[in-house]
Write a protein that holds these residues in place. Structure first.
Motif, PDB file in Angstrom:
ATOM      1  N   ALA A   1       0.811  -1.215   0.000  1.00 29.01           N
ATOM      2  CA  ALA A   1       0.000   0.000   0.000  1.00 29.01           C
ATOM      3  C   ALA A   1       0.841   1.260   0.000  1.00 29.01           C
ATOM      4  N   VAL A   2       2.041   1.187   0.545  1.00 34.55           N
ATOM      5  CA  VAL A   2       2.897   2.372   0.627  1.00 34.55           C
ATOM      6  C   VAL A   2       3.337   2.853  -0.750  1.00 34.55           C
ATOM      7  N   ALA A   3       3.285   1.991  -1.767  1.00 33.37           N
ATOM      8  CA  ALA A   3       3.774   2.345  -3.104  1.00 33.37           C
ATOM      9  C   ALA A   3       3.088   3.592  -3.647  1.00 33.37           C
ATOM     10  N   ALA A   4       1.810   3.788  -3.320  1.00 32.25           N
ATOM     11  CA  ALA A   4       1.066   4.934  -3.838  1.00 32.25           C
ATOM     12  C   ALA A   4       1.606   6.254  -3.304  1.00 32.25           C
ATOM     13  N   ALA A   5       2.312   6.216  -2.173  1.00 29.69           N
ATOM     14  CA  ALA A   5       2.842   7.445  -1.570  1.00 29.69           C
ATOM     15  C   ALA A   5       4.279   7.727  -1.989  1.00 29.69           C
ATOM     16  N   LEU A   6       4.872   6.807  -2.755  1.00 27.24           N
ATOM     17  CA  LEU A   6       6.283   6.937  -3.114  1.00 27.24           C
ATOM     18  C   LEU A   6       6.438   7.537  -4.507  1.00 27.24           C
ATOM     19  N   PRO A   7       7.603   8.099  -4.823  1.00 27.79           N
ATOM     20  CA  PRO A   7       7.847   8.604  -6.183  1.00 27.79           C
ATOM     21  C   PRO A   7       7.711   7.492  -7.223  1.00 27.79           C
ATOM     22  N   ARG A   8       7.478   7.874  -8.458  1.00 24.99           N
ATOM     23  CA  ARG A   8       7.211   6.893  -9.515  1.00 24.99           C
ATOM     24  C   ARG A   8       8.399   5.987  -9.796  1.00 24.99           C
ATOM     25  N   ASP A   9       9.618   6.460  -9.514  1.00 27.49           N
ATOM     26  CA  ASP A   9      10.791   5.646  -9.815  1.00 27.49           C
ATOM     27  C   ASP A   9      11.138   4.679  -8.689  1.00 27.49           C
TER      28      ASP A   9
END
Length: 314
Positions: free
Chosen positions: A239-247
């Motif tokens: 779920a944390v992926a949505a809050a991280l930069p695209r790279d």
């Protein structure tokens, strides 16, 4: 740059068989600095050094060494360790050092006395009267290095000095180079091993395909690539992926991505606001090897038969 530069080269060119091995190289080596010439095998490093020393003449461009356009005019003020090592195998170590000093104008008595003292300093005091053929490869290489500085040159030129040395002798050589710099000598050396240059160089040039691709400090080179963030959330889920930069790329529990242009604080505030938390966080600067691969190009390095570490910038 006058007295501020021990060595300068402008537009150096050397051709062999119609091929430009060195193609317009510029160098400026500050007096009293440790200056590295880096590049993959076959980049033109050795040919460049030999032109600077007057061993071979350039086909184009200009050079100045210790204030002279003709390097041979100041040869007694230069120490040189060539890539191809060679000592008389039947000669004793102390005598070999004194002999190399004599070639640069040092009297034999002074050379023998300095040789014994220098060998003691680098842990070879027990071998002063050993014949070269009885020394290990690393010991013989150190003896030849001492022979290149026994006359206390103003400029020391080392061609791939770390090649073939074990880690202990590599460490000794690094310490020796730093001591020579502290003595007041200017050190110019070539290498394709980034770790040594990263630790001891004041400035460096990167050469590939006969051309200079970079000149500056180690920090200048590393600064050409963005810093990376290594982040470990408290919750290992996706779920944390949505809050991280695209790279952002996940490696086990750790996420890696480039440091955002706006800094890390706004991103941290978002993570905390969304309840992801922080189990681990660090900011990592790229190493010189990564900068080197980025400047030279992965294909050029692999073409030279050298390994490129996985994940290095292309």
């Amino acid at each position: 740059m006058g007295d501020a530069s021990a060595v300068t080269a402008t537009g150096l060119v050397k051709k062999f068989g119609g091929r430009r091995v060195v193609d317009g190289v510029d160098l400026t080596v500050p007096t009293g600095a440790i200056y590295g010439v880096l590049g993959p095998n076959g980049a033109g490093k050795t040919t460049t050094l030999r032109m600077l020393l007057g061993i071979i003449e350039p086909d184009g461009g200009e050079r100045s060494v210790l204030g002279h356009a003709n390097p041979r005019a100041v040869s007694d003020s230069i120490g040189y360790l060539p890539e191809e090592r060679g000592l008389y195998p039947a000669m004793k170590a102390r005598d070999a050092i004194a002999f190399l000093g004599a070639l640069r104008g040092l009297d034999r008595k002074t050379g023998r006395a300095r040789a014994a003292a220098m060998m003691e300093e680098v842990g070879l005091g027990h071998a002063v009267d050993e014949k070269i053929r009885k020394l290990s490869k690393g010991m013989a290489q150190l003896v030849q290095l001492l022979g290149s500085v026994v006359h206390r040159p103003a400029l020391l030129v080392l061609d791939e000095p770390f090649s073939g040395l074990d880690p202990v002798n590599q460490e000794k050589l690094e310490a020796f180079i730093l001591a020579e710099r502290d003595r007041g000598a200017t050190i110019l050396f070539s290498t394709h091993i980034m770790s040594h240059a990263e630790r001891i160089c004041d400035r460096l040039a990167i050469i590939a395909g006969g051309k200079r691709r970079f000149e500056g400090t180690v920090d200048d080179a590393r600064g050409m690539l963005p810093q990376r963030v290594l982040y470990t959330p408290r919750d290992p889920g996706d779920a944390v992926a949505a809050a991280l930069p695209r790279d952002a790329v996940r490696d086990g529990a750790v996420w890696r991505f480039e440091l955002p242009d706006g800094g890390i604080e706004p991103w941290l505030a978002t993570l905390i606001e969304r309840g992801h938390g922080i189990a681990g966080l660090s900011i990592e600067r790229p190493g010189l090897h990564e900068a080197f691969v980025s400047i030279v190009g992965r294909d050029a390095i692999e073409a030279a038969g050298e390994p490129v570490a996985p994940g290095m910038a292309a």
